[in-house]
Write a protein that holds these residues in place. Structure first.
Motif, PDB file in Angstrom:
ATOM      1  N   ILE A  38      23.500  50.107 -24.507  1.00 27.11           N
ATOM      2  CA  ILE A  38      24.206  49.995 -23.235  1.00 27.11           C
ATOM      3  C   ILE A  38      24.532  48.518 -23.053  1.00 27.11           C
ATOM      4  O   ILE A  38      23.639  47.665 -23.106  1.00 27.11           O
ATOM      5  N   SER A  39      25.808  48.219 -22.879  1.00 32.14           N
ATOM      6  CA  SER A  39      26.224  46.829 -22.706  1.00 32.14           C
ATOM      7  C   SER A  39      27.190  46.721 -21.534  1.00 32.14           C
ATOM      8  O   SER A  39      27.681  47.725 -21.016  1.00 32.14           O
ATOM      9  N   PHE A  40      27.463  45.495 -21.134  1.00 30.74           N
ATOM     10  CA  PHE A  40      28.373  45.263 -20.023  1.00 30.74           C
ATOM     11  C   PHE A  40      29.072  43.925 -20.201  1.00 30.74           C
ATOM     12  O   PHE A  40      28.583  43.032 -20.897  1.00 30.74           O
ATOM     13  N   THR A  41      30.228  43.792 -19.578  1.00 33.44           N
ATOM     14  CA  THR A  41      30.942  42.520 -19.521  1.00 33.44           C
ATOM     15  C   THR A  41      31.443  42.319 -18.103  1.00 33.44           C
ATOM     16  O   THR A  41      31.697  43.282 -17.365  1.00 33.44           O
ATOM     17  N   TYR A  42      31.576  41.057 -17.733  1.00 35.76           N
ATOM     18  CA  TYR A  42      32.153  40.678 -16.451  1.00 35.76           C
ATOM     19  C   TYR A  42      32.681  39.258 -16.582  1.00 35.76           C
ATOM     20  O   TYR A  42      32.421  38.578 -17.590  1.00 35.76           O
ATOM     21  N   ASN A  43      33.422  38.809 -15.610  1.00 40.10           N
ATOM     22  CA  ASN A  43      33.944  37.446 -15.608  1.00 40.10           C
ATOM     23  C   ASN A  43      33.185  36.614 -14.595  1.00 40.10           C
ATOM     24  O   ASN A  43      32.913  37.072 -13.490  1.00 40.10           O
ATOM     25  N   GLN A  44      32.852  35.387 -15.004  1.00 40.04           N
ATOM     26  CA  GLN A  44      32.218  34.423 -14.105  1.00 40.04           C
ATOM     27  C   GLN A  44      32.921  33.088 -14.335  1.00 40.04           C
ATOM     28  O   GLN A  44      32.947  32.591 -15.459  1.00 40.04           O
ATOM     29  N   PHE A  45      33.474  32.526 -13.265  1.00 40.87           N
ATOM     30  CA  PHE A  45      34.251  31.283 -13.379  1.00 40.87           C
ATOM     31  C   PHE A  45      35.308  31.416 -14.466  1.00 40.87           C
ATOM     32  O   PHE A  45      35.481  30.532 -15.300  1.00 40.87           O
ATOM     33  N   SER A  46      35.981  32.545 -14.512  1.00 40.52           N
ATOM     34  CA  SER A  46      37.059  32.829 -15.470  1.00 40.52           C
ATOM     35  C   SER A  46      36.593  32.914 -16.921  1.00 40.52           C
ATOM     36  O   SER A  46      37.414  32.907 -17.828  1.00 40.52           O
ATOM     37  N   THR A 133      24.166  55.748  -4.005  1.00 42.93           N
ATOM     38  CA  THR A 133      24.614  56.761  -4.962  1.00 42.93           C
ATOM     39  C   THR A 133      26.123  56.954  -4.825  1.00 42.93           C
ATOM     40  O   THR A 133      26.633  57.131  -3.718  1.00 42.93           O
ATOM     41  N   ARG A 134      26.803  56.910  -5.952  1.00 38.93           N
ATOM     42  CA  ARG A 134      28.254  57.119  -6.006  1.00 38.93           C
ATOM     43  C   ARG A 134      28.560  58.100  -7.137  1.00 38.93           C
ATOM     44  O   ARG A 134      27.873  58.129  -8.157  1.00 38.93           O
ATOM     45  N   GLU A 135      29.613  58.879  -6.939  1.00 41.27           N
ATOM     46  CA  GLU A 135      30.074  59.751  -8.012  1.00 41.27           C
ATOM     47  C   GLU A 135      30.953  58.931  -8.946  1.00 41.27           C
ATOM     48  O   GLU A 135      31.801  58.159  -8.487  1.00 41.27           O
ATOM     49  N   VAL A 136      30.714  59.078 -10.235  1.00 41.80           N
ATOM     50  CA  VAL A 136      31.533  58.400 -11.233  1.00 41.80           C
ATOM     51  C   VAL A 136      31.996  59.411 -12.270  1.00 41.80           C
ATOM     52  O   VAL A 136      31.318  60.403 -12.536  1.00 41.80           O
ATOM     53  N   ALA A 137      33.158  59.162 -12.839  1.00 38.95           N
ATOM     54  CA  ALA A 137      33.699  59.984 -13.924  1.00 38.95           C
ATOM     55  C   ALA A 137      33.786  59.089 -15.152  1.00 38.95           C
ATOM     56  O   ALA A 137      34.407  58.026 -15.112  1.00 38.95           O
ATOM     57  N   VAL A 138      33.148  59.519 -16.219  1.00 41.51           N
ATOM     58  CA  VAL A 138      33.018  58.700 -17.417  1.00 41.51           C
ATOM     59  C   VAL A 138      33.769  59.350 -18.573  1.00 41.51           C
ATOM     60  O   VAL A 138      33.426  60.457 -18.989  1.00 41.51           O
ATOM     61  N   PRO A 139      34.782  58.681 -19.117  1.00 39.10           N
ATOM     62  CA  PRO A 139      35.429  59.203 -20.323  1.00 39.10           C
ATOM     63  C   PRO A 139      34.530  58.966 -21.534  1.00 39.10           C
ATOM     64  O   PRO A 139      33.990  57.872 -21.712  1.00 39.10           O
ATOM     65  N   GLY A 153      31.340  55.778 -24.681  1.00 36.13           N
ATOM     66  CA  GLY A 153      31.990  55.853 -23.378  1.00 36.13           C
ATOM     67  C   GLY A 153      32.045  54.500 -22.701  1.00 36.13           C
ATOM     68  O   GLY A 153      31.353  53.558 -23.097  1.00 36.13           O
ATOM     69  N   GLN A 154      32.896  54.423 -21.693  1.00 34.00           N
ATOM     70  CA  GLN A 154      32.993  53.204 -20.910  1.00 34.00           C
ATOM     71  C   GLN A 154      33.539  53.519 -19.531  1.00 34.00           C
ATOM     72  O   GLN A 154      34.249  54.505 -19.344  1.00 34.00           O
ATOM     73  N   ILE A 178      32.736  45.299 -13.130  1.00 34.39           N
ATOM     74  CA  ILE A 178      31.762  45.206 -14.209  1.00 34.39           C
ATOM     75  C   ILE A 178      32.088  46.333 -15.191  1.00 34.39           C
ATOM     76  O   ILE A 178      32.100  47.507 -14.817  1.00 34.39           O
ATOM     77  N   ASN A 179      32.374  45.967 -16.424  1.00 37.05           N
ATOM     78  CA  ASN A 179      32.743  46.952 -17.441  1.00 37.05           C
ATOM     79  C   ASN A 179      31.496  47.365 -18.216  1.00 37.05           C
ATOM     80  O   ASN A 179      30.853  46.534 -18.850  1.00 37.05           O
ATOM     81  N   ILE A 180      31.179  48.641 -18.143  1.00 34.05           N
ATOM     82  CA  ILE A 180      29.996  49.198 -18.792  1.00 34.05           C
ATOM     83  C   ILE A 180      30.440  49.974 -20.034  1.00 34.05           C
ATOM     84  O   ILE A 180      31.373  50.781 -19.962  1.00 34.05           O
ATOM     85  N   ARG A 181      29.765  49.727 -21.148  1.00 36.91           N
ATOM     86  CA  ARG A 181      30.014  50.486 -22.384  1.00 36.91           C
ATOM     87  C   ARG A 181      28.691  51.050 -22.864  1.00 36.91           C
ATOM     88  O   ARG A 181      27.652  50.402 -22.726  1.00 36.91           O
ATOM     89  N   PHE A 182      28.743  52.242 -23.413  1.00 40.09           N
ATOM     90  CA  PHE A 182      27.533  52.808 -24.000  1.00 40.09           C
ATOM     91  C   PHE A 182      27.869  53.537 -25.291  1.00 40.09           C
ATOM     92  O   PHE A 182      28.997  53.965 -25.511  1.00 40.09           O
ATOM     93  N   ARG A 183      26.853  53.619 -26.117  1.00 41.24           N
ATOM     94  CA  ARG A 183      26.942  54.349 -27.382  1.00 41.24           C
ATOM     95  C   ARG A 183      25.620  55.089 -27.505  1.00 41.24           C
ATOM     96  O   ARG A 183      24.576  54.492 -27.781  1.00 41.24           O
ATOM     97  N   MET A 184      25.654  56.392 -27.240  1.00 40.94           N
ATOM     98  CA  MET A 184      24.454  57.220 -27.326  1.00 40.94           C
ATOM     99  C   MET A 184      24.490  57.996 -28.640  1.00 40.94           C
ATOM    100  O   MET A 184      25.482  58.660 -28.947  1.00 40.94           O
ATOM    101  N   VAL A 185      23.420  57.872 -29.391  1.00 44.95           N
ATOM    102  CA  VAL A 185      23.326  58.498 -30.718  1.00 44.95           C
ATOM    103  C   VAL A 185      22.368  59.679 -30.613  1.00 44.95           C
ATOM    104  O   VAL A 185      21.242  59.537 -30.120  1.00 44.95           O
ATOM    105  N   ALA A 186      22.820  60.844 -31.079  1.00 46.16           N
ATOM    106  CA  ALA A 186      22.008  62.063 -30.981  1.00 46.16           C
ATOM    107  C   ALA A 186      22.116  62.863 -32.273  1.00 46.16           C
ATOM    108  O   ALA A 186      23.218  63.149 -32.734  1.00 46.16           O
ATOM    109  N   PRO A 187      20.972  63.231 -32.859  1.00 44.08           N
ATOM    110  CA  PRO A 187      21.026  64.078 -34.055  1.00 44.08           C
ATOM    111  C   PRO A 187      21.469  65.493 -33.676  1.00 44.08           C
ATOM    112  O   PRO A 187      21.178  65.979 -32.590  1.00 44.08           O
ATOM    113  N   GLN A 188      22.174  66.113 -34.592  1.00 47.07           N
ATOM    114  CA  GLN A 188      22.615  67.504 -34.384  1.00 47.07           C
ATOM    115  C   GLN A 188      21.399  68.407 -34.466  1.00 47.07           C
ATOM    116  O   GLN A 188      20.523  68.209 -35.296  1.00 47.07           O
ATOM    117  N   ARG A 189      21.349  69.364 -33.572  1.00 46.94           N
ATOM    118  CA  ARG A 189      20.228  70.324 -33.565  1.00 46.94           C
ATOM    119  C   ARG A 189      20.447  71.418 -34.552  1.00 46.94           C
ATOM    120  O   ARG A 189      21.487  71.847 -34.870  1.00 46.94           O
TER     121      ARG A 189
END
Length: 189
Positions: A38-46, A133-139, A153-154, A178-189
């Motif tokens: 899980i990572s994030f990026t944002y701008n501070q002082f440009s 609490t807020r509702e969010v939609a994540v692609p 996703g992000q 704030i831009n949030i990115r994630f990469r969730m790894v899951a083995p196939q069942r």
């Protein structure tokens, strides 16, 4: 004509009506948190700032043959942040930011999963941060590799929606987006 094989017209109709899945159906029920990020990026002082969270717990119940029945949860330990410096990490724990003594976790729980086709989904759910609490939609894009599902996703959050960085930090020194990115790894069942 060989009766063991369907004719071209039968195949064309089956494909047109989606009778054949584009990807082999698979189930994912466990997240490998060590391989996930899980990572994030944002701008501070440009300037663009990059950070990560080291500790989180995630659960997943996802079947590509029935994505609408899918469910996911995530709990992020806010004191595991790495925003690039010890000073920044310490500042972000304070009441003006995460107030992690009072609110140690950010949580997400899905409420709906929609398939968009081509292994792309929208996962909607409730995100709770700092008691708000807020509702969010994540692609999300699912890539299957060697019996491993990689859910990428992000999303972009507004820190002001969660009262993060109030007071002297409420101005534009730190971007509201704030831009949030994630990469969730899951083995196939």
């Amino acid at each position: 004509m060989n009766s063991r094989f369907p004719s071209f017209s039968v195949l064309a109709v089956a494909l047109a009506f989606g009778c054949f899945p584009s990807v082999e159906a698979a189930e994912y029920t466990q997240v490998n948190e060590t391989a996930s990020t899980i990572s994030f990026t944002y701008n501070q002082f440009s300037s663009r700032v990059y950070g990560t969270f080291a500790r989180f717990k995630a659960s997943l119940d996802f079947d590509t043959a029935n994505p609408s029945a899918g469910h996911a949860t995530l709990a992020i330990q806010l004191d595991s942040i790495d925003a690039g410096s010890e000073d920044a990490n310490t500042e972000l724990q304070k009441p003006a930011w995460f107030d992690s003594e009072k609110y140690p976790e950010a949580t997400f729980e899905s409420t709906d999963v929609k398939s968009l086709g081509d292994n792309r989904y929208t996962i909607t759910g409730k995100l709770t941060l700092r008691g708000v609490t807020r509702e969010v939609a994540v692609p999300v894009h699912l890539k299957a590799e060697n019996a491993i599902g990689i859910f990428d996703g992000q999303l972009t959050l507004k820190r002001s929606d969660f009262k993060i960085g109030e007071g002297e930090w409420g101005d534009t020194v730190v971007s509201d987006d704030i831009n949030i990115r994630f990469r969730m790894v899951a083995p196939q069942r």
